[in-house]
Design a protein around this motif. Structure first.
Motif, short mmCIF file in Angstrom:
data_model
loop_
_atom_site.label_atom_id
_atom_site.label_comp_id
_atom_site.label_asym_id
_atom_site.label_seq_id
_atom_site.Cartn_x
_atom_site.Cartn_y
_atom_site.Cartn_z
N UNK A 849 -0.80 9.15 9.96
CA UNK A 849 -1.21 8.04 10.81
C UNK A 849 -0.38 8.03 12.09
N UNK A 850 0.92 8.34 11.98
CA UNK A 850 1.76 8.39 13.19
C UNK A 850 1.31 9.50 14.11
N UNK A 851 0.86 10.60 13.53
CA UNK A 851 0.37 11.72 14.35
C UNK A 851 -0.87 11.30 15.16
N UNK A 852 -1.81 10.60 14.49
CA UNK A 852 -3.02 10.16 15.18
C UNK A 852 -2.66 9.12 16.25
N UNK A 853 -1.77 8.18 15.88
CA UNK A 853 -1.36 7.17 16.85
C UNK A 853 -0.62 7.77 18.03
N UNK A 854 0.17 8.84 17.77
CA UNK A 854 0.87 9.52 18.87
C UNK A 854 -0.13 10.12 19.85
N UNK A 855 -1.24 10.69 19.30
CA UNK A 855 -2.27 11.24 20.19
C UNK A 855 -2.91 10.13 21.02
N UNK A 856 -3.18 8.98 20.37
CA UNK A 856 -3.76 7.86 21.12
C UNK A 856 -2.77 7.35 22.18
N UNK A 857 -1.49 7.25 21.81
CA UNK A 857 -0.49 6.78 22.75
C UNK A 857 -0.36 7.74 23.93
N UNK A 858 -0.51 9.03 23.66
CA UNK A 858 -0.45 10.01 24.74
C UNK A 858 -1.62 9.81 25.72
N UNK A 859 -2.85 9.49 25.17
CA UNK A 859 -3.98 9.20 26.04
C UNK A 859 -3.73 7.93 26.86
N UNK A 860 -3.18 6.90 26.18
CA UNK A 860 -2.91 5.64 26.89
C UNK A 860 -1.89 5.87 28.00
N UNK A 861 -0.84 6.64 27.71
CA UNK A 861 0.18 6.89 28.73
C UNK A 861 -0.41 7.64 29.92
N UNK A 862 -1.30 8.61 29.66
CA UNK A 862 -1.93 9.35 30.76
C UNK A 862 -2.80 8.43 31.61
N UNK A 863 -3.60 7.54 30.93
CA UNK A 863 -4.45 6.63 31.68
C UNK A 863 -3.63 5.60 32.45
N UNK A 864 -2.52 5.15 31.85
CA UNK A 864 -1.68 4.16 32.53
C UNK A 864 -0.94 4.75 33.72
N UNK A 865 -0.58 6.04 33.64
CA UNK A 865 0.19 6.67 34.71
C UNK A 865 -0.58 6.67 36.03
N UNK A 866 -1.93 6.82 35.94
CA UNK A 866 -2.74 6.86 37.17
C UNK A 866 -2.51 5.60 38.00
N UNK A 867 -2.45 4.44 37.33
CA UNK A 867 -2.26 3.18 38.06
C UNK A 867 -0.78 2.89 38.30
N UNK A 868 0.08 3.32 37.39
CA UNK A 868 1.51 3.05 37.55
C UNK A 868 2.05 3.77 38.79
#
Length: 1006
Positions: A849-868
């Motif tokens: 579950x941590x592995x799947x959540x890490x992948x989701x967090x990586x997507x969120x971080x990439x999407x957030x970086x565009x605006x950050x």
């Protein structure tokens, strides 16, 4: 998903009904929801969430004592939330009413009304709303399916609670995992871990159970084999357990088969000895039986001799009974004739008694009764029947007399009814003129009100338009002053920027020699003088201005001029709108126009209410006129019926008098003709019955005399002196069967005794010495005991072999079955350890579950970086980290990369303002990822709650630019904040105003 309109009634701090037009607010793309602390800004978002999901966001939903109903609401006003939105190309309207305690309609106190929910959809083809459902469960499932996200996801993605994301930035891996697990619904991967662990435990238990069962079978084989099997000490799970069990079982089976062969030989010898003893016992038993048979036959013969006299007496009685059977038919006939005569005589006596009671004082019939003959009774019956026939006409007259009485009573009833009708009609008709006048007056009044309503209807719309124009005029007046102030401010900024640019340009021109000198190379010609030697080139001083500084100053000047042009253009638009609104509204103040519009509305409502009674008044007059005609006709008809009844009553009186005279003669002394007819009918029946019974008694007496004569003749022919002797000799069925049984038993016993005494074998055995049966039985019993012992030993050996074979086969099968199960256990154990992060093959010690959540967090971080990057002017970038945390496992790390230092650091080191725009970027990125996860549902309306007060002016501009860029994707963003600077920067505003009577909503800007 796009919100269109929200209506609140008695919800949270809002005591009355408030409306939010999101379409108007969303035209600017960015709007502000502001108001003082506690006014109810967050309650607007709670209402949106409650309309969609039937509950408010988590922290406020679980609070103790929380109530959705406003404390400021009136007692009879029900709490209601109505939301209109578009989702998945469908325009829906959701209305929810929570349960509430309302005042009882009768009496005092309150009663509980259940929660209600409505879902409607707009049909563009029909141009109307259609109802879809009123079920809480159906509506909840429909909304969740259309939005593609749960309530927790919606509150985290659409409402964007900044405080939660600030904590998310500073949280540890476990807290991040819980939030991401709720948003991305990764519990299925946790379920996979759980299922693998459960399956590992299950297969391990099955392997252990299999080893335990195999060891149990080994112990059973040892118990069955006894001393022939030695089993070493073994425990479940030992590697050599199966081989040791199978080896010991093979040795035990071989030993048991040898013991079975020895036992079978001993059993064969014992069976031969038992056969010889059984034959000797059978011979002794046969001799003893024949000797007992001969002795019993002799005893039975002696008993027959003692019963010979009784046998001969029974034979004589049986013979006399056979003779009496010839007289039996005559006896039965005589008994039947006697019984019939007794019944006929009794019936005759009953008929005479009834006739005697019915005669009374009738002297004509007493002579017939004294005679008592059948002919006399029959003649009297004929005479009474003739008299009864003469009364038929009188009976019809008596019936007619009863009908006449009924007709007279009916005439009296009709007369009373007509009197009541005339009295009621006259009473009602007396007030007819007053009723007609009253109704005509009501019609004329309603017609006048309808005319006034038509006149006022033409005045309503102009009054409304002038009032709206006046309000717009007042609003635009304030906007004009604001716009003029912005123009003045923009002029000052443009002049200052231009002055700064000219100053920078002059300073650059003053130091241009140093700038040109910086480009000189030895041997190259100077661009100014052409010399190739440069003995003393100019040097840049401390305040030197280069080309880039001049260009930046020029760009700032142009931007200031553009802002000035935009402000002047906006001021012109506002002034044109103000002029148009002033021309339409005139010079009257807005409050006077509002009073005039309200007065017109009030007069119009009164006129409409009075005019609505016109139709009812017409209907009431029509009903009254119809009632007048009906009452008049009823009175006339009653008079006509009264005149007709006078002649009818006279005819009835004449007919009644004639019938009474005729009936008085016909009934005689009886109370009525019917009573006289009843007397005659009874006399006819009784006389007829007396005649019939008299004839029957005479006939039965004659038949009884004939039966006596036939009986005497039959007894004489059978040899009896009198009929009584024949009757006494006659045997009944039971006696006859008993005598026949005794005679048959005697004959059978005599034949059997003679047969036994005549048998040669029996007589020969009787002459032999008595048989020694006891000695033969003891010898046979001893032989049988030896055989049983041998058979038991053989059976025990056979059972031992069978049990060992069965257990050995089962053990071998268990060993074969355990092999794939053990292989499965090893494979499942490796997978479970890998998914749980405890396996050596899992290098990062990361759970599934941590592995799947890490992948989701990586997507969120990439999407957030565009605006950050835009918010931080390219300084910060969010990255996901797989570094191990507590207990040696990889966590859900989140770091920020600082472009100014080139180093990566934890997000907990960000300052307050940096944490805000980083969390905002993270929230927007998470909204994009969850939207894609939910099936690509378009989120056109977002809300951001608080946090802007921690930003400086430049950062606030950059954050607002990012939010404003969401309009490129046709999104509208609502900012919930009470920061004063945002009111100057964001024109479209929704203000929450609170006072003692509850909060209200006001929309400002355009």
């Amino acid at each position: 998903m796009r919100l269109h309109r929200l209506d609140l009634t008695a919800f949270g701090p809002f005591g009355g009904t408030q409306s939010v037009d999101f379409d108007a607010l969303s035209q600017a793309g960015l709007f502000l929801l502001h108001g003082p602390t506690g006014a109810g800004k967050t309650s607007v978002l709670d209402a949106v969430c409650y309309a969609l999901y039937g509950s408010v966001p988590g922290a406020r939903q679980s609070g103790q004592g929380l109530t959705l109903r406003s404390d400021h609401a009136a007692a009879g006003t029900r709490t209601e939330v109505r939301l209109e939105l578009t989702v998945a190309a469908r325009r829906l309207e959701i209305t929810r009413q929570p349960p509430w305690e309302r005042p009882k309609k009768r009496g005092t106190g309150t009663t509980l009304d259940k929660a209600q929910t409505w879902l409607r959809e707009y049909d563009p083809r029909a141009g109307a709303w259609k109802d879809l459902s009123r079920s809480h469960q159906e509506i909840g499932e429909e909304v969740t399916q259309l939005l593609g996200m749960s309530r927790e996801q919606f509150c985290q993605v659409v409402l964007l609670p900044q405080g939660d994301f600030a904590r998310f930035l500073r949280a540890d891996a476990e807290a991040r995992g819980k939030l991401l697990g709720r948003l991305f619904d990764t519990h299925r991967f946790a379920e996979v871990e759980k299922r693998l662990a459960e399956r590992r435990r299950t297969t391990e238990a099955r392997v252990r159970d299999g080893d335990a069962a195999l060891l149990a079978d080994a112990h059973r084989m040892q118990q069955a084999a006894g001393h022939a099997m030695e089993l070493p000490a073994l425990t479940p799970g030992e590697p050599g357990l199966a081989e040791a069990v199978l080896t010991a079982a093979a040795v035990a089976r071989s030993t048991a088969r040898e013991e079975l062969t020895v036992a079978q030989s001993r059993l064969a010898a014992a069976e031969d000895a038992q056969a010889d003893a059984d034959r000797a016992l059978a011979d002794a038993r046969e001799v003893a039986r024949l000797q007992r048979r001969f002795a019993e036959a002799q005893e039975r013969a002696r008993a027959l001799e003692t019963r010979a006299d009784a046998h001969r007496a029974a034979q004589a009685r049986m013979e006399r009974g056979r003779k009496a059977e010839a007289v039996a038919p005559a006896l039965q006939l005589r008994d039947a004739a006697e019984a019939e005569h007794r019944r006929a005589a009794a019936a005759q006596a009953r008929a005479r008694d009834l006739l005697r009671d019915a005669l009374g004082d009738d002297t004509r019939l007493k002579a017939v009764f004294d005679d008592g003959g059948a002919a006399g009774f029959a003649g009297a019956a004929r005479r009474a029947a003739e008299e009864l026939g003469g009364l038929e006409s009188a009976r019809r007259g008596e019936l007619r007399l009863g009908e006449l009485v009924g007709e007279r009573d009916e005439l009296d009833r009709q007369e009373r009814a007509d009197d009541d009708v005339r009295a009621e009609a006259e009473t009602w008709l007396a007030g007819w003129e007053d009723t007609r006048t009253r109704l005509q007056t009501a019609i004329e009044s309603a017609q006048g009100a309808a005319h006034r309503a038509d006149q006022l209807a033409a005045q309503r719309e102009p009054a409304r338009q002038r009032l709206a124009a006046a309000r717009l005029r007042d609003q635009l007046a304030g906007d004009t002053e604001t716009a003029a102030a912005r123009v003045a401010q923009a002029q000052e900024q443009a002049l200052a920027a231009k002055a700064h640019w000219l100053d920078v340009r002059e300073r650059r021109l003053s130091g241009i020699a140093a700038e040109l000198a910086a480009q000189l190379q030895d041997g190259d010609a100077c661009a100014v003088c052409g010399a190739t030697e440069h003995p003393a080139p100019a040097r840049k001083d401390a305040g030197h201005v280069d080309r880039e500084a001049e260009e930046r100053a020029l760009a700032a000047t142009r931007q200031a001029e553009e802002r000035l042009a935009e402000a002047e253009q906006h001021l012109g638009v506002v002034r044109e709108a103000l002029a148009a609104a002033t021309a339409e509204a005139g010079d009257l103040p807005t409050d006077r126009l509002a009073e005039a519009a309200e007065d017109v509305e009030r007069q119009y409502a009164v006129a409409r209410r009075d005019a609505s009674a016109l139709h009812a008044a017409h209907e009431e007059l029509r009903r009254a006129e119809a009632e007048h005609e009906r009452r008049t006709a009823a009175r006339q008809q009653a008079d006509v019926r009264a005149a007709a009844r006078v002649g009818h009553r006279e005819r009835l009186d004449r007919e009644q008098a004639g019938l009474e005279a005729e009936l008085t003669q016909a009934r005689g002394t009886a109370a009525s003709v019917t009573a006289r007819a009843t007397q005659l009918e009874r006399q006819v029946a009784l006389l007829t019955d007396a005649a019939d019974t008299a004839r029957a008694a005479e006939d039965t007496a004659r038949r009884l005399k004939d039966a006596d004569a036939r009986l005497a003749d039959a007894a004489f022919r059978a040899g009896f002196d009198t009929p009584r002797d024949a009757a006494d000799a006659l045997l009944d069925d039971a006696t006859h069967r008993e005598l026949q049984r005794r005679l048959d038993a005697w004959q059978s016993e005599e034949s059997a005794v003679r047969a036994v005494l005549a048998e040669a074998d029996t007589a020969s055995a009787a002459r032999r010495p008595p048989a020694d049966l006891a000695a033969a039985e003891r010898a046979a019993e001893a032989a049988a005991r030896r055989t049983r012992d041998a058979a038991s030993a053989r059976d025990a050996a056979a059972r031992r072999c069978t049990e060992l074979d069965r257990l050995s086969t089962r053990a071998a099968r268990a060993v074969r079955d355990l092999a794939p199960l053990r292989t499965e256990y090893e494979r499942v154990a490796r997978l479970a350890a890998l998914a749980a992060g405890t396996s050596a093959d899992n290098e990062r010690r990361m759970r599934l579950e941590s592995y799947v959540l890490a992948a989701r967090l990586e997507q969120v971080a990439a999407a957030a970086t565009v605006r950050l990057q835009r918010m931080s002017s390219g300084r910060y970038t969010l990255v996901h980290s797989d570094d191990r945390t507590g207990r040696g496992r990889s966590g859900l790390g989140l770091h920020v990369v600082d472009a100014w230092t080139g180093r990566e650091r934890d997000t907990a080191t960000l300052s307050g303002g940096e944490t805000f725009f980083a969390s905002l970027a993270l929230a927007l990125g998470l909204a994009d990822v969850v939207t894609d996860e939910a099936g690509g549902v378009r989120l056109d309306t977002l809300f951001i709650d608080e946090g802007f007060g921690s930003l400086d002016d430049q950062t606030l501009d950059e954050v607002l630019d990012v939010l404003d860029s969401l309009r490129e994707r046709d999104r509208s963003v609502g900012i919930v904040s009470h920061v004063p600077d945002l009111r100057r920067r964001i024109h479209a505003q929704l203000e929450v105003v609170k006072d003692r009577t509850g909060s209200v909503l006001r929309r400002r800007g355009h």
